[in-house]
Design an enzyme around this catalytic site. Structure first.
Site, PDB file in Angstrom:
ATOM      1  CE1 TYR A  21      -3.315  -2.710   0.006  1.00  0.00           C
ATOM      2  CE2 TYR A  21      -3.883  -2.138   2.258  1.00  0.00           C
ATOM      3  CZ  TYR A  21      -4.102  -2.892   1.126  1.00  0.00           C
ATOM      4  OH  TYR A  21      -5.119  -3.819   1.115  1.00  0.00           O
ATOM      5  CB  SER A  50     -14.590  -4.128  -2.192  1.00  0.00           C
ATOM      6  OG  SER A  50     -15.228  -3.240  -3.081  1.00  0.00           O
TER       7      SER A  50
END
Length: 330
Positions: free
Chosen positions: A53, A216
């Protein structure tokens, strides 16, 4: 905040997981620290990240932002269950030197030490395999993990984006080796609009005692009131949400979803999160707020009670595949 055990372990974690993927690319360090403070104040003790990330030339940046937050003290590190991931090619230009990615014992050893440095901690609570490595046998993976557990560098291992058969293969290998706890969690794509995980992944996770951590949960914003925001002149859909809305049938389904929740006086994003909290095997969905207000909205989902009529309406709009194996066997 409500808490539950992570799968079959004794580890207590919050029913919401703070996702940190936006820290760095979309949210600067100061705002990221403010969001983590607010999450901790609200009782969220489960933070999820990954070594990759930050992306591109900034791979590892997100872990560093978290590490700098831990370094501020006030028992921040002791209060947080930190989860990170290994697998990615960490070269800034995407051209990995051999053995600098995936799940070889060599890369696992190298990657965990790098994550520990960036996170500014002496151990990682949950170390997750970010993807299946088809070229590395699980005997080798567990040998590396067992050493790290013995060294105190990690406590638990989890998977991400694993199919059901790989969850079974991983944990059967761990059991055969003896002494290995095996996978204790699986992080997968799962939400109202994407329920294929119910076919194999979630049944396998429940059978082997893995906590399911959906990523998600709003399906790229699709379940967060995207049409209403579009009509009101707000942020337009992009990415996965925009692609889905380009299909007239899919757009009609999302409109029916928003209409149903409007009838019940509920916010779409909060309801989508609350629905996941009703699902068997789910530990908690990952919420990745870019702002403090998005975090507050997610927190409201924990207290939201969904009635039978609403649940039936959601099931009608977004039917699941049905029980496994009946759903695909006959």
């Amino acid at each position: 905040m409500k808490y539950t055990q992570l799968g079959r372990t004794g580890l207590k974690v919050s029913r919401l997981v703070l996702g940190t993927m936006n820290f760095g690319p979309q949210t600067d360090e100061a705002d990221s620290h403010a969001i983590m403070d607010a999450a901790l104040d609200a009782g969220i003790n489960f933070f999820d990240t990954a070594n990759v990330y930050g992306w591109g030339e900034n791979k590892g940046r997100t872990e560093s932002i978290i590490g700098n937050w831990f370094a501020k003290g006030d028992d921040r590190r002791d209060k947080v269950v930190i989860a990170t991931k290994v697998y990615a090619n960490m070269a800034a230009d995407g051209d990995a030197w051999p053995n600098h990615d995936k799940l070889s014992a060599l890369n696992i050893r190298r990657a965990v030490d790098a994550s520990l440095r960036r996170l500014r901690t002496d151990h990682i609570d949950l170390y997750q395999f970010h993807h299946v490595d088809r070229n590395t046998p699980f005997d080798e993976i567990w040998q590396a993990i067992d050493v790290l557990v013995q060294q105190g560098k990690i406590l638990y291992a989890g998977s991400s984006n694993f199919p059901g058969y790989k969850i079974a293969q991983a944990n059967e290998t761990a059991a055969r080796r003896g002494g290995s706890l095996g996978l204790v969690s699986e992080q997968c794509l799962y939400n109202l609009a994407e329920r294929r995980a119910e076919m194999e992944v979630i049944p396998a996770a429940r059978e082997y005692g893995l906590g399911v951590i959906p990523w998600s949960p709003l399906h790229g914003g699709l379940l967060g009131g995207v049409i209403k925001k579009e009509v009101q002149g707000g942020r337009r859909a992009s990415g996965r949400a925009a692609d889905t809305l380009a299909d007239p049938a899919a757009r009609a389904r999302i409109q029916a979803y928003e209409d149903l929740l409007d009838k019940h006086g509920l916010e779409p994003g909060e309801t989508a999160l609350a629905w996941l909290l009703t699902r068997p095997g789910v530990t908690g969905p990952i919420v990745g707020p870019r702002t403090a207000e998005q975090l507050r909205s997610a927190l409201r989902a924990v207290e939201l009670e969904l009635g039978d009529e609403l649940l039936a309406g959601l099931e009608e709009i977004f039917p699941g595949p049905g029980p496994s194996p009946e759903a695909f066997a006959w």
